[in-house]
Write an enzyme that holds these catalytic residues in place. Structure first.
Site, mmCIF file in Angstrom:
data_model
loop_
_atom_site.group_PDB
_atom_site.id
_atom_site.type_symbol
_atom_site.label_atom_id
_atom_site.label_comp_id
_atom_site.label_asym_id
_atom_site.label_seq_id
_atom_site.Cartn_x
_atom_site.Cartn_y
_atom_site.Cartn_z
ATOM 1 N N GLY A 96 5.041 -4.582 -0.268
ATOM 2 C CA GLY A 96 5.874 -4.102 0.830
ATOM 3 C C GLY A 96 6.711 -2.918 0.415
ATOM 4 O O GLY A 96 6.676 -2.466 -0.730
ATOM 5 N N ARG A 99 11.254 0.173 -1.857
ATOM 6 C CA ARG A 99 12.339 1.158 -1.935
ATOM 7 C C ARG A 99 12.156 2.238 -0.876
ATOM 8 O O ARG A 99 12.673 3.348 -1.011
ATOM 9 C CB ARG A 99 12.381 1.792 -3.314
ATOM 10 C CG ARG A 99 11.068 2.406 -3.761
ATOM 11 C CD ARG A 99 11.213 3.064 -5.106
ATOM 12 N NE ARG A 99 9.928 3.484 -5.614
ATOM 13 C CZ ARG A 99 9.768 4.266 -6.665
ATOM 14 N NH1 ARG A 99 10.826 4.701 -7.307
ATOM 15 N NH2 ARG A 99 8.570 4.604 -7.089
ATOM 16 N N LYS A 118 12.547 7.402 0.866
ATOM 17 C CA LYS A 118 12.102 6.750 -0.360
ATOM 18 C C LYS A 118 13.242 6.788 -1.364
ATOM 19 O O LYS A 118 13.706 7.856 -1.743
ATOM 20 C CB LYS A 118 10.869 7.451 -0.943
ATOM 21 C CG LYS A 118 10.353 6.781 -2.218
ATOM 22 C CD LYS A 118 9.087 7.455 -2.719
ATOM 23 C CE LYS A 118 8.582 6.796 -3.996
ATOM 24 N NZ LYS A 118 7.322 7.436 -4.481
ATOM 25 N N ARG A 181 10.157 11.442 3.585
ATOM 26 C CA ARG A 181 8.714 11.643 3.741
ATOM 27 C C ARG A 181 8.346 11.628 5.221
ATOM 28 O O ARG A 181 8.991 10.943 6.022
ATOM 29 C CB ARG A 181 7.942 10.546 2.998
ATOM 30 C CG ARG A 181 8.374 10.396 1.547
ATOM 31 C CD ARG A 181 7.363 9.655 0.712
ATOM 32 N NE ARG A 181 7.254 8.245 1.012
ATOM 33 C CZ ARG A 181 6.579 7.374 0.249
ATOM 34 N NH1 ARG A 181 5.945 7.804 -0.832
ATOM 35 N NH2 ARG A 181 6.518 6.098 0.569
ATOM 36 N N ASP A 257 -2.701 -0.704 -1.967
ATOM 37 C CA ASP A 257 -1.463 -0.495 -1.207
ATOM 38 C C ASP A 257 -1.030 0.967 -1.231
ATOM 39 O O ASP A 257 -0.060 1.328 -0.561
ATOM 40 C CB ASP A 257 -0.342 -1.390 -1.734
ATOM 41 C CG ASP A 257 -0.029 -1.155 -3.196
ATOM 42 O OD1 ASP A 257 -0.916 -1.416 -4.031
ATOM 43 O OD2 ASP A 257 1.086 -0.713 -3.525
#
Length: 494
Positions: A96, A99, A118, A181, A257
């Site tokens: 998941g 951060r 992030k 981001r 991931d």
């Protein structure tokens, strides 16, 4: 920190991912940073969002504090999403956004775009981490995201970095930073794996339908939308990996991931661009087995697609064996698209317009020639553009001159076979063979300056990287790495 400062933006928040429900995420505010300051901003990314040039300094936007996690804009719904995945080939279970925090989704002139912080602090998925990012890794991600976009390689974008004196412990004590981001979606293979492996099949179907409706509507008309989706993701992934290989980019952590359902380069950690061409190069110091070596990236991507196919099995209302066969067949898209896409890119890098018999052997032998002498990948292709007018600078890159001369004769004959004009070929080649890529030593120079409080080198280097096919004003930006760069190591610690 975290005192709300609710101000509207001129664009509307859509927040469609938040509509999936609580199974998919945890809503929470960012932790924020004390006394934040700007480290860098990307005008090109701001333009993508349709934001004004002065967005970062507008007092009514308070962007510095919002993008440091200290305040909010009206309409934001910050959340951390849950996913799972295979890490270094081993099932890691629930992962998941440990951060990362999705601020929400904005309606922009270039379509919906999600904004994500992030390094914004602990989330329920932080596991043993602290939820923070450090300045050095944030600079690398910021610069590489924007550099990849300028190279024409699908990628998440980076709007800005904010920093703080907040201490963060890694191998040493470093300072905190937050990268903003941007992407149309941050959904990964691991999101699908999470709901499949936890037997939440209703949620899995909800996720798949959401993704198709929002990001792959062409699949709605297919005989089976889920098979069509997998085929589409396989083809997009193939195009992405071909682009990586052609420019000499190594991701470093191709876990499931870290694989985007949109075929974007995502999660820049221990990445690297090849200097001397070494197919076995491992850019991640933590990758002790070399799983994610440059030459292995195409097969790893295919392995990851198999993991995604496995996760999509419950979506097909038919016996598992038949469903599995249909999904595996969908992966044939990767096997057909990747070699064709890579060959097209490599042919263009050699300035070849027509597809002729013998091209594969000529290109393979060129790469073997580069590998035999560890010739610089970027410089060799750039000098190859001037092969007709000035072959000696290229020849000087090879210790085995006889082997180069033998290949050069074949190359001359191949150019003659399509009546190639040297000047025209050189121009074409310089639009696909960059003069500048984000080599580790260039990033390290910007990092060291920033750690000393000087952020000017980040801004300067960003401008250079956004015009990668132009000869830079500073010749050193396009030169061989210095000797001290050989000692640089990049690991998962960030």
């Amino acid at each position: 920190m975290n005192a709300p400062d609710l101000r509207p933006l001129p664009t509307a928040w859509l927040n469609r991912f938040a509509g999936l429900g609580a199974d998919f995420y945890t809503e929470l505010a960012a932790s924020g940073m004390p006394a934040p300051h700007w480290v860098a901003q990307s005008p090109a990314c701001a333009e993508l969002l349709g934001w004004p040039a002065d967005w970062a300094s507008r007092p009514d936007w308070n962007a510095l504090h919002v993008l440091s996690g200290n305040a909010s804009w009206l309409g934001m719904r910050p959340l951390a999403s849950v996913y799972s995945g295979h890490q270094f080939g081993v099932w890691a279970g629930q992962l998941g956004d440990g951060r990362a925090l999705l601020l929400g989704e904005l309606d922009t002139p270039n379509g919906p775009q999600e904004l994500q912080l992030k390094g914004a602090g602990l989330t329920p998925y932080s596991r043993m981490g602290d939820g923070r990012a450090v300045l050095r890794s944030s600079i690398r991600e910021f610069l590489c995201s924007e550099a990849m976009a300028a190279l024409g390689i699908p990628t998440t974008r980076a709007l800005a970095i904010t920093g703080s004196a907040l201490p963060v412990r890694r191998e040493t004590i470093e300072t905190a930073a937050v990268v903003t981001r941007v992407a149309p979606s941050f959904i990964r293979f691991g999101h699908f794996e999470h709901f499949a492996h936890s037997d939440q099949h209703a949620a899995l179907r909800r996720l798949a339908d959401f993704f198709i409706e929002q990001h792959a509507p062409d699949c709605l008309e297919a005989e089976n939308r889920y098979v069509a989706l997998l085929e589409k993701v396989a083809a997009q992934t193939a195009e992405l990996i071909a682009a990586w290989q052609a420019v000499g980019f190594c991701h470093g952590v191709m876990n499931t991931d870290n694989m985007s359902m949109l075929g974007l380069t995502i999660d820049y950690g221990p990445f690297g661009f090849l200097d001397g061409f070494d197919p076995g190069h491992v850019c991640n110091h933590s990758d002790h087995q070399g799983r994610y070596a440059y030459a292995r990236q195409p097969n790893i991507a295919f392995w990851n697609l198999h993991a995604l196919a496995q996760a999509m099995l419950p979506l097909l209302d038919e016996p598992p064996e038949a469903a599995g066969e249909r999904l595996i067949a969908a992966l044939d898209a990767y096997k057909s698209v990747f070699p064709a896409a890579l060959m097209a890119r490599l042919r263009a890098k050699l300035g070849l317009v027509q597809a002729l018999d013998g091209d594969q052997a000529l290109i393979d032998d060129w790469l073997k020639l580069l590998a035999a002498g560890r010739s610089d990948f970027t410089i060799a292709h750039r000098r190859l553009a001037e092969f007709g007018a000035a072959p000696e600078p290229l020849r000087d890159l090879f210790l085995d001159r006889a082997a180069f001369d033998a290949w050069a004769e074949r190359y001359r004959a191949r150019l003659a076979a399509e009546a190639s004009v040297d000047a025209e070929r050189a121009l074409r080649m310089k639009t696909v063979n960059p003069a500048v890529v984000l080599r580790n030593h260039l990033a390290e120079g910007a990092i060291r300056a920033a750690q000393g409080g000087d952020f000017g080198e980040i801004a300067r280097l960003l401008k250079v990287l956004q015009r990668p096919f132009d000869e830079p004003e500073l010749a050193s930006d396009a030169d061989f790495p210095p000797d001290w760069a050989q000692t640089l190591e990049v690991s998962c610690s960030s």
